[in-house]
Design a protein around this motif. Structure first.
Motif, mmCIF file in Angstrom:
data_model
loop_
_atom_site.group_PDB
_atom_site.id
_atom_site.type_symbol
_atom_site.label_atom_id
_atom_site.label_comp_id
_atom_site.label_asym_id
_atom_site.label_seq_id
_atom_site.Cartn_x
_atom_site.Cartn_y
_atom_site.Cartn_z
ATOM 1 N N ASP A 46 37.654 -64.687 -36.670
ATOM 2 C CA ASP A 46 38.565 -65.038 -35.580
ATOM 3 C C ASP A 46 39.665 -65.971 -36.077
ATOM 4 O O ASP A 46 40.843 -65.809 -35.730
ATOM 5 C CB ASP A 46 37.801 -65.710 -34.438
ATOM 6 N N GLU A 47 39.282 -66.941 -36.904
ATOM 7 C CA GLU A 47 40.267 -67.898 -37.419
ATOM 8 C C GLU A 47 41.235 -67.226 -38.389
ATOM 9 O O GLU A 47 42.437 -67.504 -38.364
ATOM 10 C CB GLU A 47 39.554 -69.065 -38.098
ATOM 11 N N ARG A 49 42.043 -64.004 -38.417
ATOM 12 C CA ARG A 49 42.906 -63.115 -37.634
ATOM 13 C C ARG A 49 44.038 -63.903 -36.983
ATOM 14 O O ARG A 49 45.207 -63.494 -37.013
ATOM 15 C CB ARG A 49 42.098 -62.377 -36.568
ATOM 16 N N GLN A 50 43.697 -65.063 -36.410
ATOM 17 C CA GLN A 50 44.727 -65.871 -35.764
ATOM 18 C C GLN A 50 45.725 -66.404 -36.781
ATOM 19 O O GLN A 50 46.924 -66.500 -36.500
ATOM 20 C CB GLN A 50 44.081 -67.032 -34.995
ATOM 21 N N ASP A 54 49.630 -65.764 -36.664
ATOM 22 C CA ASP A 54 50.568 -66.892 -36.646
ATOM 23 C C ASP A 54 51.685 -66.714 -37.665
ATOM 24 O O ASP A 54 52.773 -67.285 -37.515
ATOM 25 C CB ASP A 54 49.834 -68.205 -36.927
ATOM 26 N N ALA A 78 46.184 -57.466 -30.374
ATOM 27 C CA ALA A 78 46.956 -58.703 -30.300
ATOM 28 C C ALA A 78 48.408 -58.467 -30.689
ATOM 29 O O ALA A 78 49.332 -59.007 -30.067
ATOM 30 C CB ALA A 78 46.329 -59.760 -31.208
#
Length: 233
Positions: A46-47, A49-50, A54, A78
């Motif tokens: 999750d981190e 992917r974010q 970003d 997303a």
């Protein structure tokens, strides 16, 4: 790409994610409860992917993006929510079907093209951005470099990918995995020395017009991955 090592590993990955691990992977990328170890993998993914999201513009309207190794489609969805026209491809037909089923109703059906096949196919044309999250980590360095070089030939604004950094923890995991019976093994993660990777990238003719941008390593329990951005010079 036709190298025997690439074809062999691609077949192993397809078999593993399409048959052996499909249900586990769907659970990992959902909100279902997980055990302690897999929960750290979910948190790490999750981190990461974010992080990659970003590095992309907040507004992707008018951009064409390739999600290379889309899995169950979390990054695809997303990016589509930011306005991107997304081509999402994965070797696993089972995971692609699951991703299609997860596409929210408020995202137009024609905004995402779900495909089963090789992530490197020049017939798909040009993209503004190509993202390959944790889809190169199973390939030998030479094969991964050829994939990165191929992506650069198809991308205009950025190539974002992750690799498995050569750390003591990953080296131990890689060695221990070889002791499991072949039928119980997942496709091995190939740890890469980050300095070696950057040196090789800098020497590739296909990447003469590209340079390394942002990078970030994420460690969450059993998840260790390093994100790297390539941008035009």
């Amino acid at each position: 790409m036709t190298e025997p090592s690439y074809r062999t590993r691609r077949s192993e990955i397809e078999t593993y994610f399409d048959r052996t691990a499909a249900e586990a992977w769907k659970r990992l990328t959902s909100d279902a409860p997980l055990g302690r170890v897999r929960a750290t993998v979910r948190a790490g993914r999750d981190e990461m992917r974010q992080t990659l999201l970003d590095w992309l513009p907040n507004d992707l309207t008018g951009c064409r993006l390739l999600d290379a190794g889309c899995g169950t489609g979390l990054l695809t969805i997303a990016a589509a929510r930011r306005g991107a026209q997304v081509v999402a491809v994965d070797l696993s037909a089972t995971l692609v079907q699951s991703a299609q089923e997860r596409q929210p109703a408020d995202i137009p059906a024609n905004q995402i093209e779900w495909l089963v096949g090789d992530m490197l196919d020049p017939k798909r044309g040009q993209f503004d951005y190509i993202v390959a999250m944790d889809s190169l980590i199973h390939y030998e360095l030479n094969d991964a470099l050829q994939l990165i070089g191929g992506f650069a030939q198809q991308a205009r604004a950025g190539v974002l990918f992750t690799f498995a950094p050569r750390t003591p923890a990953l080296t131990v995991m890689h060695a221990v995995g070889k002791w499991f019976p072949r039928s119980d093994r997942s496709p091995a993660i190939i740890p890469v020395n980050d300095k070696t990777l950057l040196r090789q990238i800098a020497s590739m003719p296909e990447l003469v017009n590209w340079t390394a941008g942002r990078n970030r390593r994420i460690k969450r329990g059993f998840y260790i991955s390093h994100g790297l951005e390539l941008v035009p010079r």
